[in-house]
Design a protein around this motif. Sequence first.
Motif, PDB file in Angstrom:
ATOM      1  N   GLN A 137       0.823  -1.195   0.000  1.00 31.16           N
ATOM      2  CA  GLN A 137       0.000   0.000   0.000  1.00 31.16           C
ATOM      3  C   GLN A 137       0.862   1.251   0.000  1.00 31.16           C
ATOM      4  OE1 GLN A 137      -3.188  -0.510  -0.416  1.00 31.16           O
ATOM      5  NE2 GLN A 137      -3.847   1.622  -0.474  1.00 31.16           N
ATOM      6  N   GLU A 138       2.019   1.157   0.666  1.00 37.48           N
ATOM      7  CA  GLU A 138       2.924   2.303   0.684  1.00 37.48           C
ATOM      8  C   GLU A 138       3.512   2.544  -0.703  1.00 37.48           C
ATOM      9  OE1 GLU A 138       6.932   3.900   3.023  1.00 37.48           O
ATOM     10  OE2 GLU A 138       5.811   2.173   3.777  1.00 37.48           O
ATOM     11  N   VAL A 139       3.791   1.466  -1.452  1.00 35.82           N
ATOM     12  CA  VAL A 139       4.265   1.610  -2.824  1.00 35.82           C
ATOM     13  C   VAL A 139       3.225   2.355  -3.651  1.00 35.82           C
ATOM     14  CG1 VAL A 139       4.865   0.377  -4.948  1.00 35.82           C
ATOM     15  CG2 VAL A 139       5.717  -0.446  -2.745  1.00 35.82           C
ATOM     16  N   LEU A 140       1.958   1.999  -3.456  1.00 33.90           N
ATOM     17  CA  LEU A 140       0.876   2.643  -4.198  1.00 33.90           C
ATOM     18  C   LEU A 140       0.733   4.109  -3.802  1.00 33.90           C
ATOM     19  CD1 LEU A 140      -1.336   2.057  -6.296  1.00 33.90           C
ATOM     20  CD2 LEU A 140      -2.874   1.513  -4.398  1.00 33.90           C
ATOM     21  N   ILE A 141       0.862   4.392  -2.507  1.00 29.35           N
ATOM     22  CA  ILE A 141       0.785   5.770  -2.029  1.00 29.35           C
ATOM     23  C   ILE A 141       1.921   6.609  -2.611  1.00 29.35           C
ATOM     24  CG2 ILE A 141       1.027   7.235   0.018  1.00 29.35           C
ATOM     25  CD1 ILE A 141      -0.463   5.023   1.580  1.00 29.35           C
ATOM     26  N   LYS A 142       3.117   6.020  -2.682  1.00 28.98           N
ATOM     27  CA  LYS A 142       4.255   6.732  -3.264  1.00 28.98           C
ATOM     28  C   LYS A 142       4.028   7.001  -4.746  1.00 28.98           C
ATOM     29  CE  LYS A 142       7.837   5.162  -0.044  1.00 28.98           C
ATOM     30  NZ  LYS A 142       8.320   6.495   0.358  1.00 28.98           N
ATOM     31  N   MET A 143       3.390   6.045  -5.447  1.00 28.37           N
ATOM     32  CA  MET A 143       3.089   6.273  -6.860  1.00 28.37           C
ATOM     33  C   MET A 143       2.107   7.431  -7.012  1.00 28.37           C
ATOM     34  SD  MET A 143       1.443   3.770  -9.778  1.00 28.37           S
ATOM     35  CE  MET A 143      -0.233   4.394  -9.487  1.00 28.37           C
ATOM     36  N   GLY A 175      -8.473  11.070 -12.282  1.00 21.53           N
ATOM     37  CA  GLY A 175      -7.322  11.565 -11.540  1.00 21.53           C
ATOM     38  C   GLY A 175      -7.390  11.308 -10.049  1.00 21.53           C
ATOM     39  N   ILE A 176      -8.385  10.567  -9.562  1.00 20.98           N
ATOM     40  CA  ILE A 176      -8.477  10.250  -8.134  1.00 20.98           C
ATOM     41  C   ILE A 176      -7.346   9.302  -7.770  1.00 20.98           C
ATOM     42  CG2 ILE A 176      -9.925   9.280  -6.312  1.00 20.98           C
ATOM     43  CD1 ILE A 176     -12.335   9.861  -8.098  1.00 20.98           C
ATOM     44  N   PRO A 177      -6.595   9.579  -6.702  1.00 24.48           N
ATOM     45  CA  PRO A 177      -5.469   8.712  -6.328  1.00 24.48           C
ATOM     46  C   PRO A 177      -5.882   7.245  -6.207  1.00 24.48           C
ATOM     47  CG  PRO A 177      -5.413  10.723  -5.036  1.00 24.48           C
ATOM     48  CD  PRO A 177      -6.711  10.744  -5.792  1.00 24.48           C
ATOM     49  N   TYR A 178      -5.051   6.366  -6.720  1.00 19.94           N
ATOM     50  CA  TYR A 178      -5.354   4.936  -6.680  1.00 19.94           C
ATOM     51  C   TYR A 178      -5.408   4.411  -5.250  1.00 19.94           C
ATOM     52  CZ  TYR A 178      -4.944   4.392 -11.710  1.00 19.94           C
ATOM     53  OH  TYR A 178      -5.157   4.470 -13.067  1.00 19.94           O
ATOM     54  N   SER A 179      -4.576   4.957  -4.353  1.00 20.44           N
ATOM     55  CA  SER A 179      -4.552   4.476  -2.973  1.00 20.44           C
ATOM     56  C   SER A 179      -5.848   4.806  -2.239  1.00 20.44           C
ATOM     57  CB  SER A 179      -3.362   5.078  -2.221  1.00 20.44           C
ATOM     58  OG  SER A 179      -3.406   6.496  -2.242  1.00 20.44           O
ATOM     59  N   GLU A 180      -6.622   5.761  -2.735  1.00 26.06           N
ATOM     60  CA  GLU A 180      -7.919   6.061  -2.136  1.00 26.06           C
ATOM     61  C   GLU A 180      -9.000   5.097  -2.617  1.00 26.06           C
ATOM     62  OE1 GLU A 180      -9.092  10.095  -2.669  1.00 26.06           O
ATOM     63  OE2 GLU A 180      -7.241  10.917  -1.797  1.00 26.06           O
ATOM     64  N   ARG A 181      -8.766   4.503  -3.781  1.00 24.93           N
ATOM     65  CA  ARG A 181      -9.786   3.645  -4.387  1.00 24.93           C
ATOM     66  C   ARG A 181      -9.477   2.160  -4.312  1.00 24.93           C
ATOM     67  NH1 ARG A 181     -10.096   5.123 -10.274  1.00 24.93           N
ATOM     68  NH2 ARG A 181      -7.977   5.934 -10.083  1.00 24.93           N
ATOM     69  N   TYR A 182      -8.184   1.813  -4.096  1.00 26.11           N
ATOM     70  CA  TYR A 182      -7.777   0.409  -4.168  1.00 26.11           C
ATOM     71  C   TYR A 182      -6.897   0.006  -2.994  1.00 26.11           C
ATOM     72  CZ  TYR A 182      -9.432   0.474  -9.000  1.00 26.11           C
ATOM     73  OH  TYR A 182     -10.216   0.590 -10.129  1.00 26.11           O
ATOM     74  N   THR A 183      -6.956  -1.283  -2.660  1.00 23.62           N
ATOM     75  CA  THR A 183      -6.056  -1.898  -1.689  1.00 23.62           C
ATOM     76  C   THR A 183      -5.043  -2.733  -2.450  1.00 23.62           C
ATOM     77  OG1 THR A 183      -7.779  -1.995   0.006  1.00 23.62           O
ATOM     78  CG2 THR A 183      -5.887  -3.450   0.284  1.00 23.62           C
ATOM     79  N   ALA A 184      -3.763  -2.593  -2.121  1.00 26.56           N
ATOM     80  CA  ALA A 184      -2.693  -3.236  -2.886  1.00 26.56           C
ATOM     81  C   ALA A 184      -2.087  -4.421  -2.150  1.00 26.56           C
ATOM     82  CB  ALA A 184      -1.600  -2.223  -3.197  1.00 26.56           C
ATOM     83  N   LEU A 188      -7.214  -4.212  -5.580  1.00 32.40           N
ATOM     84  CA  LEU A 188      -8.617  -4.584  -5.425  1.00 32.40           C
ATOM     85  C   LEU A 188      -9.404  -3.363  -4.975  1.00 32.40           C
ATOM     86  CD1 LEU A 188      -8.304  -8.065  -3.634  1.00 32.40           C
ATOM     87  CD2 LEU A 188      -8.616  -7.592  -6.076  1.00 32.40           C
ATOM     88  N   PRO A 189     -10.555  -3.106  -5.599  1.00 28.32           N
ATOM     89  CA  PRO A 189     -11.322  -1.896  -5.272  1.00 28.32           C
ATOM     90  C   PRO A 189     -11.850  -1.913  -3.839  1.00 28.32           C
ATOM     91  CG  PRO A 189     -12.601  -3.345  -6.685  1.00 28.32           C
ATOM     92  CD  PRO A 189     -11.222  -3.915  -6.635  1.00 28.32           C
ATOM     93  N   LYS A 190     -11.851  -0.738  -3.214  1.00 26.50           N
ATOM     94  CA  LYS A 190     -12.374  -0.604  -1.860  1.00 26.50           C
ATOM     95  C   LYS A 190     -13.890  -0.508  -1.841  1.00 26.50           C
ATOM     96  CE  LYS A 190      -8.271   1.730   0.004  1.00 26.50           C
ATOM     97  NZ  LYS A 190      -7.754   2.941   0.699  1.00 26.50           N
ATOM     98  N   SER A 191     -14.494  -0.162  -2.990  1.00 26.24           N
ATOM     99  CA  SER A 191     -15.952  -0.039  -3.083  1.00 26.24           C
ATOM    100  C   SER A 191     -16.394  -0.490  -4.467  1.00 26.24           C
ATOM    101  CB  SER A 191     -16.390   1.405  -2.825  1.00 26.24           C
ATOM    102  OG  SER A 191     -16.055   2.220  -3.932  1.00 26.24           O
ATOM    103  N   ASN A 192     -17.694  -0.481  -4.682  1.00 25.28           N
ATOM    104  CA  ASN A 192     -18.244  -0.842  -5.989  1.00 25.28           C
ATOM    105  C   ASN A 192     -18.273   0.342  -6.945  1.00 25.28           C
ATOM    106  OD1 ASN A 192     -18.765  -3.570  -5.361  1.00 25.28           O
ATOM    107  ND2 ASN A 192     -20.669  -3.001  -4.305  1.00 25.28           N
ATOM    108  N   ASN A 193     -17.708   1.462  -6.520  1.00 21.53           N
ATOM    109  CA  ASN A 193     -17.723   2.673  -7.327  1.00 21.53           C
ATOM    110  C   ASN A 193     -16.617   2.633  -8.387  1.00 21.53           C
ATOM    111  OD1 ASN A 193     -18.504   5.230  -8.153  1.00 21.53           O
ATOM    112  ND2 ASN A 193     -17.219   6.274  -6.633  1.00 21.53           N
ATOM    113  N   THR A 194     -16.564   1.539  -9.126  1.00 18.42           N
ATOM    114  CA  THR A 194     -15.570   1.346 -10.174  1.00 18.42           C
ATOM    115  C   THR A 194     -16.076   0.294 -11.145  1.00 18.42           C
ATOM    116  OG1 THR A 194     -13.296   0.651 -10.664  1.00 18.42           O
ATOM    117  CG2 THR A 194     -14.368  -0.378  -8.769  1.00 18.42           C
ATOM    118  N   SER A 195     -15.579   0.332 -12.376  1.00 15.06           N
ATOM    119  CA  SER A 195     -15.968  -0.668 -13.373  1.00 15.06           C
ATOM    120  C   SER A 195     -14.964  -1.810 -13.439  1.00 15.06           C
ATOM    121  CB  SER A 195     -16.084  -0.010 -14.759  1.00 15.06           C
ATOM    122  OG  SER A 195     -14.874   0.614 -15.116  1.00 15.06           O
TER     123      SER A 195
END
Length: 247
Positions: free
Chosen positions: A25-31, A128-137, A153-160
């Motif tokens: 998750q930290e790798v994703l946050i850094k990205m 442009g929403i940060p991936y770390s806000e929408r996904y768990t790595a 993996l998405p944190k919610s169903n608010n994704t396709s």
Amino acid sequence: MILKPFIAFCLFVTLASPAYAQDPQEVLIKMDAVMSAPSDWIATVEMTTTNRKGVEKTHEARLKQLGSGYRLYRYTRPENKAGIASLSLPDGNMWLYMPSFGKAIKISLLSKSQAFTGTDFSHEDMSGIPYSERYTADFENSRNEGEYLLNLLPKSNNTSYSRILLSVDKKNGHPVQMAFYDKNGVYFKKAVYTYARQGKYWYAKEVTMTDLTKDHSTKVIMKEITFDTGLSKDEFTVEMMKNSSEH
């Protein structure tokens, strides 16, 4: 079409390399952090779509971004698309302006999965929403020692997407490739990134998004890019979407 991952497609890193983080998750946050390295940026975007018969169509647009939450994208050519604009705001709010309608339309959750004006980028890709806000790595095994391979993996169903398989460059922290899986778990779309350096920033000079089910691709090339120009939030409003004379 575009892209912050457009969008989603445009990512940036400072010359200082991030630490070799061991938490996925930290790798994703850094990205995500490298995506918003400049305070703002403006660019000309050349977008070329190619269908299964090899027929190409080229469009051009102006793109403005402030931080990670504000993005305004407006077509400038060809003539039949000039003035079409999309606006991304914090909290996932997105708007689409079509000159033929004469008003801006708020993009619904369902519409976010749809292609943006004939490209292989969805409205969601361009948010442009940060991936770390929408996904768990989580880490996946990678054959490339110079990359992290993450399963998102998405944190919610608010994704396709049901998941995204993401390759991240270990040295500079930017994405190398993304593989997108639909709600049925089918791998159907991929994005490949090419980076360049300008001044103290790296940026995604070229992004190619390919829809594998349609044998259709969209290549985005960033031109005339400038960083830290002093943009303000006032330039990212629904009214500004209608200002076709803006450059």
